[in-house]
Write an enzyme that holds these catalytic residues in place. Structure first.
Site, PDB file in Angstrom:
ATOM      1  CE  LYS A 181      -1.614   2.905   2.873  1.00  0.00           C
ATOM      2  NZ  LYS A 181      -1.948   3.906   1.950  1.00  0.00           N
ATOM      3  N   GLY A 239       4.130   4.638  13.047  1.00  0.00           N
ATOM      4  CA  GLY A 239       4.883   3.400  13.190  1.00  0.00           C
ATOM      5  C   GLY A 239       4.569   2.856  14.701  1.00  0.00           C
ATOM      6  CD  GLU A 256      13.644   5.082   7.537  1.00  0.00           C
ATOM      7  OE1 GLU A 256      13.106   5.779   8.139  1.00  0.00           O
ATOM      8  OE2 GLU A 256      13.895   5.384   6.361  1.00  0.00           O
ATOM      9  CB  CYS A 290      13.670   9.542   6.668  1.00  0.00           C
ATOM     10  SG  CYS A 290      14.603   8.421   5.535  1.00  0.00           S
ATOM     11  CD  GLU A 391      11.191  13.141  10.765  1.00  0.00           C
ATOM     12  OE1 GLU A 391      12.015  12.692   9.887  1.00  0.00           O
ATOM     13  OE2 GLU A 391      10.386  12.428  11.116  1.00  0.00           O
TER      14      GLU A 391
END
Length: 502
Positions: A181, A239, A256, A290, A391
């Site tokens: 996906k 995540g 990740e 990332c 982030e």
């Protein structure tokens, strides 16, 4: 400025067939650079994803993919690489339109995808396991590797095809089946990859594609009991949810989850190289990377001069669409994401950070229809600030200073992430000392951003679990199995021998 041609139409791919979603729902895909319609994608729900999972389950349990010789699986991956090279221009254009990144960057991405498929084609079946010494001539003991099974692969919007290749190639090399996906914002190149996989000879059911939002189309890939492994690349919050959902059936997880990556510059560094790469580290793809070097940690004695020059250069960076030959970086993925980045900058200033440049969308009226944001530098930061810990995933650099080598290491490790980092110095011993003590999955010395398909990629701490690329990237999709064979079977006589006499 409209930059798209006729919009593409993307369907689901389930059990060897291109099909619409069961509900008939669709989603418009728009280019972030100007808002133009570039595609119309089917919008799957949980039922569609369940059908895809069942197709992958049958294909794995019945075969023949996982029972093929690994060399045959590797040959298919090499054919995929050939077709990707053949269609590179078409694929790069599709990637640029979906993501808003410059066409030149999309072309680099496609070349990296080709390298990933060729790497995993080359190592498919190269690890035949090992023989274990039993100290007996009448027994054989081997450790072999089986494919893990059905894999749920969830990929992000910043590098759609590259991230797909890092999962699909090793999964197929290992003999797994999968349901992938992609991000609902950038589906096109994953659709093109599925078309190429079919052309290369992938059997029906081995690879399946669902399109749509994470909570509906993607969630079953984490929770469904028929999924054996879920591999997710994306944000930390999602995540954690993926990991929690996977725990119910104790499936394997590979995550990740990004990073807040330190770029440490010592006073003895090659000044021009460090300046140039500091810009690339954080402003490439408008910071939507990332491993972006968003934390500049610079030795105090050169701070003023170094940062002043960074600010001057950052203000000269040219923004523009995918096909603008003068553009050096592109738009953010959406206006909603741009709003998040701007809020991040505003909160940083409220914390005490000093805005040296950027911090807003550009005033250029020719860019008004796109979700652009100016390259931004926040000075006088420290690691207790949220802007240093969180982030932004945008073109935002925070600047911290240090005096000693020990302090540089401590600041570089002062993050709950641990994906990547860099150290700049002409002292080879210092470079190795610092690199050895930084708690991040990739460390660059006097460079930033290069990676190799044959070298593992992944993070420490909350940057994730497991590794992609390299031999470990293949082993994520394999399960070790111990096979013990007795060549001279005989009664053990553990219990009373009279039991055998009837």
């Amino acid at each position: 400025m409209t930059i798209s041609a006729e919009p593409y139409v993307a369907q689901l791919f389930i059990d060897g067939e291109w099909v619409p979603s069961a509900s008939g729902a669709t989603r418009d895909i728009r280019c972030p650079a100007d808002g133009s319609l570039v595609g119309i994608a089917a919008e799957a729900d949980e039922g569609d994803t369940d059908r895809a999972i069942q197709a992958a389950r049958r294909a794995f349990d019945v075969g023949p993919w996982n029972t093929l010789a690994a060399t045959e699986r590797g040959a298919l991956l090499n054919r995929v690489a050939d077709f990707l090279e053949r269609d590179a221009n078409k694929i790069a254009r599709a990637e640029a339109l979906d993501t808003g990144k410059r066409l030149v960057e999309a072309n680099y991405d496609v070349a990296d995808v080709v390298r990933s498929f060729r790497y995993f084609a080359g190592i498919a079946g190269t690890d035949a396991g090992r023989v274990v010494d039993t100290t007996s001539s009448t027994t054989i003991s081997r450790v072999v590797y089986d494919p893990v099974g059905v894999c749920g692969l969830i990929t992000p919007w910043n590098y759609p095809l590259l991230q797909a290749s890092w999962k699909v190639a090793p999964a197929l090399a290992a003999g797994c089946t999968f349901v992938i996906k992609p991000s609902e914002l950038t589906p096109h190149t994953t659709v093109l990859l599925m078309q190429i996989l079919v052309e290369a000879g992938m059997p029906a059911g081995v690879g399946n594609l669902v399109l749509g939002a994470g909570p509906t189309a993607g969630a079953p890939l984490s929770s469904h009991p028929d999924i054996d492994l879920v591999s997710f690349t994306g944000g930390l919050v999602t995540g954690r949810a993926v990991m929690a959902a996977a725990s119910a059936s104790v499936k394997k997880v590979a995550l990740e989850l990004g990073g807040k990556n330190p770029n440490i510059v010592f006073a003895d560094a090659d000044r021009e190289a460090a300046l140039d790469n500091a810009l690339t580290a954080v402003f490439l793809h408008s910071g939507q990377v990332c491993s972006a070097g968003a934390r500049l940690i610079v030795e105090e004695s050169i701070h003023d001069e170094f940062v002043a020059e960074l600010v001057r250069r950052a203000q000269l960076i040219r923004l523009g669409g995918p096909f603008d030959p003068n553009a050096e970086t592109g738009a953010l993925i959406s206006f909603a994401h741009r709003d998040k980045v701007q809020s991040y900058v505003e909160r940083a200033c409220a914390e005490g950070a000093v805005l040296r440049c950027g911090g807003t969308p550009p005033a250029d009226s020719t860019l008004a229809s796109g979700s652009y944001f100016l390259p931004t530098i926040l000075d006088e930061c420290h690691s207790q600030m949220r802007c240093v810990q969180d982030e932004s995933f945008g073109p935002v650099m925070t600047v911290e200073t240090f005096v000693t080598e020990e302090e540089a290491i401590a600041i570089g490790n002062d993050t709950y992430y641990g994906l990547a980092g860099a150290v700049w110095t002409q002292d080879a011993g210092k470079a190795q000392r610092v690199a050895g003590r930084l708690r991040h999955g990739t460390i660059w010395i006097n460079d930033y951003h290069p990676y190799l398909p044959q070298a593992e990629w992944g993070g420490f701490k909350q940057s994730g679990v497991g590794r992609e690329l390299g031999p470990s990237g293949l082993h994520e999709y394999l399960e070790p199995k111990h096979v013990y064979q007795n060549l001279s079977p005989a009664p053990s006589n553990w219990f009373n021998p009279r039991l055998a006499e009837g």
